[in-house]
Write a protein that holds these residues in place. Structure first.
Motif, mmCIF file in Angstrom:
data_model
loop_
_atom_site.group_PDB
_atom_site.id
_atom_site.type_symbol
_atom_site.label_atom_id
_atom_site.label_comp_id
_atom_site.label_asym_id
_atom_site.label_seq_id
_atom_site.Cartn_x
_atom_site.Cartn_y
_atom_site.Cartn_z
ATOM 1 N N ASP A 96 0.728 4.703 1.626
ATOM 2 C CA ASP A 96 0.013 5.443 2.657
ATOM 3 C C ASP A 96 -0.111 6.914 2.288
ATOM 4 O O ASP A 96 0.766 7.490 1.635
ATOM 5 N N SER A 97 -1.180 7.532 2.726
ATOM 6 C CA SER A 97 -1.409 8.955 2.500
ATOM 7 C C SER A 97 -1.932 9.565 3.779
ATOM 8 O O SER A 97 -2.735 8.946 4.492
ATOM 9 N N ARG A 101 3.039 -1.492 4.054
ATOM 10 C CA ARG A 101 2.673 -0.097 3.821
ATOM 11 C C ARG A 101 3.939 0.762 3.721
ATOM 12 O O ARG A 101 4.846 0.623 4.544
ATOM 13 N N GLY A 120 -10.203 1.248 -3.757
ATOM 14 C CA GLY A 120 -10.805 1.803 -4.965
ATOM 15 C C GLY A 120 -10.558 0.932 -6.187
ATOM 16 O O GLY A 120 -11.439 0.757 -7.037
ATOM 17 N N HIS A 122 0.835 -1.209 0.000
ATOM 18 C CA HIS A 122 0.000 0.000 0.000
ATOM 19 C C HIS A 122 0.869 1.259 0.000
ATOM 20 O O HIS A 122 1.958 1.287 0.586
ATOM 21 N N ALA A 170 -3.918 12.001 4.137
ATOM 22 C CA ALA A 170 -5.342 12.308 3.999
ATOM 23 C C ALA A 170 -5.950 11.323 3.000
ATOM 24 O O ALA A 170 -5.300 10.377 2.565
ATOM 25 N N THR A 171 -7.208 11.552 2.664
ATOM 26 C CA THR A 171 -7.849 10.705 1.660
ATOM 27 C C THR A 171 -7.080 10.810 0.351
ATOM 28 O O THR A 171 -6.852 11.904 -0.162
ATOM 29 N N ALA A 172 -6.670 9.676 -0.179
ATOM 30 C CA ALA A 172 -5.811 9.683 -1.362
ATOM 31 C C ALA A 172 -6.567 10.230 -2.571
ATOM 32 O O ALA A 172 -7.696 9.803 -2.845
ATOM 33 N N PRO A 173 -5.946 11.158 -3.318
ATOM 34 C CA PRO A 173 -6.580 11.664 -4.541
ATOM 35 C C PRO A 173 -6.349 10.737 -5.727
ATOM 36 O O PRO A 173 -6.682 11.073 -6.862
ATOM 37 N N TRP A 174 -5.724 9.580 -5.486
ATOM 38 C CA TRP A 174 -5.427 8.629 -6.550
ATOM 39 C C TRP A 174 -6.063 7.281 -6.197
ATOM 40 O O TRP A 174 -6.627 7.098 -5.109
ATOM 41 N N ASP A 215 -6.395 3.838 -4.680
ATOM 42 C CA ASP A 215 -5.761 2.998 -3.669
ATOM 43 C C ASP A 215 -6.329 1.584 -3.846
ATOM 44 O O ASP A 215 -7.136 1.329 -4.746
#
Length: 295
Positions: free
Chosen positions: A185-186, A217, A197, A183, A188-192, A194
């Motif tokens: 990690d981000s 991760r 998704g 994975h 915040a909510t990943a804009p790409w 994951d």
């Protein structure tokens, strides 16, 4: 500023101004014997002492004072001319901001082409986890991951987001439903895309919170790819970034490709970009294949 070498003239001016040979030597980055030698040369040429030697320093003689007055303005004017000439000849610095993934996997392997065709520019690549567009200076260019809606209209798209599951050849039989996943990690909510998704998009049901673990991760995408190359599990591979590794057979595809045409790496820049920024932007856009990212 690097001063022009004027021989004994500059040395004499610095000694007369500082009042000691040792201080003049420090300012000129010379040894004290070298400073003494230059002063002797000057006095030999004039045939008279130019400095009174005192117990704790030196002061100009009458002739030395007149010489100092003449040389001070000349030395200053020469230094100003040299500085102006160097500035005019100095190459323009182009700054390109991006993240670690794009810089390492896409930019560095090909940026030699721009440098070879535009030797008049010095290129500075600034990689970070997140590029703050508000901090860009005039002339800066940035390749940032985001959505078209979050950027100004007509911001050019460099690499649209296309993702495929990849792994090392030794894990060719790995299952997306049960295999170990790597994975990114981000904070915040990943804009790409994951893993949740991606799995939802391809119709694979997997509850990653209750599947017995086995996940790895990483906080940068470069580490994700290094882990995948080392056979640590299955990773999401962004086309354009992992294409050379796929072409070389170091990674293989183990899942279908999905795309988000409105997301990806966009090129944006600070105002007052100038011709250098325009040339770099045009060159970067030319690196794309006609139908998308380079393959």
């Amino acid at each position: 500023m690097r001063d022009v070498d004027l021989g004994w003239q500059r040395v004499f001016v610095e000694v007369a101004r500082s009042g000691t040979l040792s201080e003049a030597a420090r300012r000129l980055n010379l040894t004290q014997p070298a400073v003494s030698y230059q002063i002797r040369r000057a006095e030999d040429q004039f045939g008279t002492p130019l400095l009174h030697r005192l117990p704790r320093g030196v002061i100009p003689t009458e002739t030395g004072a007149r010489l100092l007055q003449i040389l001070s303005d000349s030395v200053a004017q020469i230094d100003q001319l040299a500085a102006h000439t160097r500035k005019a000849r100095a190459p323009t610095v182009l700054r390109l901001h991006t993240d670690f993934a794009l810089s390492a996997l896409w930019l560095i392997p090909r940026i030699h082409g721009f440098r070879a065709s535009h030797p008049e520019y010095d290129l500075q690549i600034i990689a970070s986890q997140h590029t703050d567009l508000a901090q860009l200076q005039d002339g800066d260019l940035a390749a940032v991951f985001g959505t078209a809606a979050a950027l100004p209209p007509d911001t050019p798209l460099l690499l649209p987001e296309r993702v495929v599951a990849v792994c090392a050849p030794g894990l060719a039989g790995a299952s997306l439903a049960r295999g170990d996943l790597i994975h990114l990690d981000s904070a915040a909510t990943a804009p790409w895309f994951d893993w949740p998704g991606y799995m939802a998009a391809i119709g694979v049901a997997r509850d990653m919170g209750c599947d017995g673990g086995g996940h790895l991760r990483c906080n940068t995408y470069s580490l994700v790819i290094e882990a995948a190359l080392a056979g640590q599990g299955i990773a999401l591979g962004w086309r354009g970034l992992v294409d050379p590794l796929l072409a070389e057979g170091r990674l293989i595809e183990v899942g279908p490709q999905i795309a988000a045409p409105d997301r990806g790496y966009f090129l944006t820049g600070a105002p007052a970009g100038g011709p250098g920024q325009d040339r770099l932007k045009a060159w970067l856009m030319a690196q794309r294949a006609p139908s998308g990212p380079p393959v």
